[in-house]
Design a protein around this motif. Structure first.
Motif, PDB file in Angstrom:
ATOM      1  N   ILE A 108      46.428  64.566 -67.953  1.00  0.00           N
ATOM      2  CA  ILE A 108      46.309  65.793 -67.147  1.00  0.00           C
ATOM      3  C   ILE A 108      46.734  65.518 -65.708  1.00  0.00           C
ATOM      4  CG2 ILE A 108      44.667  67.448 -66.174  1.00  0.00           C
ATOM      5  CD1 ILE A 108      43.060  67.176 -68.786  1.00  0.00           C
ATOM      6  N   GLY A 109      46.290  64.368 -65.168  1.00  0.00           N
ATOM      7  CA  GLY A 109      46.702  63.994 -63.817  1.00  0.00           C
ATOM      8  C   GLY A 109      48.206  63.811 -63.713  1.00  0.00           C
ATOM      9  N   ALA A 110      48.819  63.223 -64.771  1.00  0.00           N
ATOM     10  CA  ALA A 110      50.267  63.044 -64.787  1.00  0.00           C
ATOM     11  C   ALA A 110      50.990  64.392 -64.832  1.00  0.00           C
ATOM     12  CB  ALA A 110      50.673  62.187 -65.994  1.00  0.00           C
ATOM     13  N   TRP A 111      50.450  65.321 -65.609  1.00  0.00           N
ATOM     14  CA  TRP A 111      51.027  66.670 -65.696  1.00  0.00           C
ATOM     15  C   TRP A 111      51.053  67.339 -64.321  1.00  0.00           C
ATOM     16  CZ3 TRP A 111      53.367  70.547 -68.336  1.00  0.00           C
ATOM     17  CH2 TRP A 111      53.075  71.875 -67.989  1.00  0.00           C
ATOM     18  N   GLN A 112      49.929  67.289 -63.635  1.00  0.00           N
ATOM     19  CA  GLN A 112      49.862  67.925 -62.317  1.00  0.00           C
ATOM     20  C   GLN A 112      50.662  67.142 -61.287  1.00  0.00           C
ATOM     21  OE1 GLN A 112      45.871  70.532 -62.407  1.00  0.00           O
ATOM     22  NE2 GLN A 112      45.539  68.485 -61.641  1.00  0.00           N
ATOM     23  N   GLY A 113      50.600  65.817 -61.376  1.00  0.00           N
ATOM     24  CA  GLY A 113      51.346  64.987 -60.437  1.00  0.00           C
ATOM     25  C   GLY A 113      52.847  65.194 -60.536  1.00  0.00           C
ATOM     26  N   TYR A 118      57.460  65.735 -58.043  1.00  0.00           N
ATOM     27  CA  TYR A 118      58.887  65.810 -58.371  1.00  0.00           C
ATOM     28  C   TYR A 118      59.466  67.226 -58.302  1.00  0.00           C
ATOM     29  CZ  TYR A 118      58.227  60.999 -59.839  1.00  0.00           C
ATOM     30  OH  TYR A 118      57.947  59.661 -59.844  1.00  0.00           O
ATOM     31  N   VAL A 119      58.671  68.238 -58.631  1.00  0.00           N
ATOM     32  CA  VAL A 119      59.157  69.618 -58.553  1.00  0.00           C
ATOM     33  C   VAL A 119      58.859  70.213 -57.174  1.00  0.00           C
ATOM     34  CG1 VAL A 119      59.124  71.889 -59.691  1.00  0.00           C
ATOM     35  CG2 VAL A 119      58.783  69.821 -61.030  1.00  0.00           C
ATOM     36  N   THR A 281      52.643  59.703 -54.794  1.00  0.00           N
ATOM     37  CA  THR A 281      51.951  60.972 -55.020  1.00  0.00           C
ATOM     38  C   THR A 281      51.613  61.160 -56.495  1.00  0.00           C
ATOM     39  OG1 THR A 281      53.095  62.007 -53.149  1.00  0.00           O
ATOM     40  CG2 THR A 281      52.123  63.487 -54.786  1.00  0.00           C
ATOM     41  N   PHE A 282      52.565  60.857 -57.361  1.00  0.00           N
ATOM     42  CA  PHE A 282      52.359  60.998 -58.803  1.00  0.00           C
ATOM     43  C   PHE A 282      51.162  60.173 -59.262  1.00  0.00           C
ATOM     44  CE2 PHE A 282      53.128  59.379 -63.114  1.00  0.00           C
ATOM     45  CZ  PHE A 282      53.232  60.575 -63.828  1.00  0.00           C
ATOM     46  N   PHE A 285      47.630  61.352 -58.261  1.00  0.00           N
ATOM     47  CA  PHE A 285      47.095  62.434 -59.089  1.00  0.00           C
ATOM     48  C   PHE A 285      46.739  61.956 -60.503  1.00  0.00           C
ATOM     49  CE2 PHE A 285      48.560  65.135 -55.697  1.00  0.00           C
ATOM     50  CZ  PHE A 285      47.622  66.163 -55.697  1.00  0.00           C
ATOM     51  N   VAL A 286      47.472  60.975 -61.016  1.00  0.00           N
ATOM     52  CA  VAL A 286      47.062  60.361 -62.292  1.00  0.00           C
ATOM     53  C   VAL A 286      45.682  59.731 -62.132  1.00  0.00           C
ATOM     54  CG1 VAL A 286      47.554  58.520 -63.952  1.00  0.00           C
ATOM     55  CG2 VAL A 286      49.412  59.950 -63.109  1.00  0.00           C
ATOM     56  N   ASN A 287      45.501  59.005 -61.033  1.00  0.00           N
ATOM     57  CA  ASN A 287      44.204  58.383 -60.748  1.00  0.00           C
ATOM     58  C   ASN A 287      43.099  59.428 -60.629  1.00  0.00           C
ATOM     59  OD1 ASN A 287      42.478  56.057 -59.557  1.00  0.00           O
ATOM     60  ND2 ASN A 287      42.387  57.623 -57.981  1.00  0.00           N
TER      61      ASN A 287
END
Length: 387
Positions: A108-113, A118-119, A281-282, A285-287
């Motif tokens: 979920i953190g990777a999805w939001q990150g 990147y976007v 940043t990515f 948010f994963v963390n």
């Protein structure tokens, strides 16, 4: 007095909140007739605020990078629901369900990150969408009903205590832990002072240094004695201590930590200096997703149930803890220890106001005022430094 004044002014963000925490504890100790500092209440304070403190550790990293995460409460609820389905409905072993839940939090953190780093969609929008999305998914997974009870081994995460050496009235493990941490703290401070003197850095006077060591040693051993007088060291306190030490080390002693601070201080300058800003940043948010999952598991274990309303307002308490603990809304400033102090300030406020019978309306208003004053204090200090 001049040395004390200079020491306080140079560390006003950190020491100011510690002094505020002590003052709040003294105030509510008097108002509650000593109930606040009863051993059982000190233990309850740890258990009641553990999941917010875990979130605050991850949230302070997000805020340092100049972002915000509004979805952590919903993620905690969703992960708690997933873990309940795996353990209660499917009968999976607790350790498998816990690992799978942490993986879900990381994904979920990777999805939001991805969307944020990147976007380049603002974190406020992405995590606001996540808050709504994962709250809805929690309702779907639970079908509007609570799932319980969890296996006994899983609930020990929040309800269990470190076993004692002997069956005595005072928990000896807690007493020995207090002594051991005092020795480690003193040795670490002495080593740090020797390093500063070696390179001719300015240090506090020997009197103030010894006074600081004695004060911390007294507070630390008094705290562990209170724990020892009730049931000993809660399992969740061990987990919190590991997280605090690990994340403090990462932020203060590693390249990753320096990159996080650089990104929050000035993203363009950090990028020109070789910091891979998108990657940093990515992973922040994963963390955050993983720590939100940890928080959800802790809360589910404490309730011994997964409920649709779990995690409500967790994000607000975690964000407030970070700002009260000295993090800057502009990014680039904040510490893990400060976030923990801010979380404890909020926790003691909640607990103390409940003990004196203050209504929830007054509690919410006072907490909001404290948050506003903390941010105003931050802005005042920033303007004063730049003047």
């Amino acid at each position: 007095m001049e040395a004390i004044s200079k020491l306080f002014k140079s560390n006003v963000r950190q020491y100011g909140m510690i002094i505020a925490l002590i003052a709040i504890m003294i105030l509510f100790t008097v108002l509650t007739g000593g109930l606040l500092v009863k051993p059982i209440n000190i233990t309850n304070l740890i258990l009641q605020n553990s999941y917010i403190l875990v979130l605050a550790i991850g949230m302070v990293l997000v805020i340092i990078t100049g972002h915000i995460d509004l979805s952590v409460g919903s993620i905690a609820a969703f992960v708690g629901a997933i873990s309940a389905v795996m353990m209660v409905d499917w009968g999976l072993p607790a350790w498998i369900a816990v690992i799978a839940s942490l993986v879900v939090g990381g994904l979920i953190g990777a999805w939001q990150g991805f969307w944020i780093a990147y976007v380049k969609i603002p974190a406020f929008i992405v995590t606001l969408a996540g808050m709504l999305l994962f709250r809805g998914l929690t309702m779907i997974v639970l079908e509007g009903q609570s799932i319980s009870p969890f296996p006994g081994g899983f609930t020990q995460i929040s309800a269990g205590f470190v076993p004692d050496l002997a069956n005595t009235a005072t928990n000896m493990i807690a007493i020995l832990a207090g002594i051991a941490f005092t020795v480690l703290y003193v040795l670490n401070e002495l080593r740090g002072r020797r390093e500063q003197l070696k390179y001719n850095f300015e240090v506090t006077s020997s009197t103030l240094f010894v006074l600081k060591l004695v004060l911390v040693a007294v507070i630390l051993n008094l705290f562990t004695f209170m724990l020892a007088s009730y049931a000993g060291i809660p399992n969740i306190l061990v987990l919190l201590l590991v997280l605090i030490l690990a994340y403090s080390f990462v932020m203060n002693k590693t390249i990753m930590g320096r990159h996080i601070y650089a990104l929050g201080g000035n993203e363009k300058a950090a990028g020109l200096s070789g910091v891979k800003t998108k990657k940093v940043t990515f992973w922040v948010f994963v963390n955050m997703g993983v720590l939100a999952a940890v928080s959800g598991l802790i809360f589910a274990a404490r309730l011994n149930a997964a409920t649709p309303r779990a995690g409500t307002n967790f994000e607000l308490d975690a964000i407030a803890a970070c700002f009260i603990g000295g993090a800057s809304a502009a990014g680039g400033i904040g510490t893990v220890f400060g976030a923990i102090i801010g979380g404890l300030v909020m926790g003691v406020l909640n607990n103390g106001m409940s003990l004196i019978g203050l209504g929830i309306d007054w509690q919410q208003g006072i907490k909001g005022l404290v948050l506003l004053l903390a941010v105003a204090f931050d802005i005042y200090n920033k303007n004063k430094r730049s003047a």
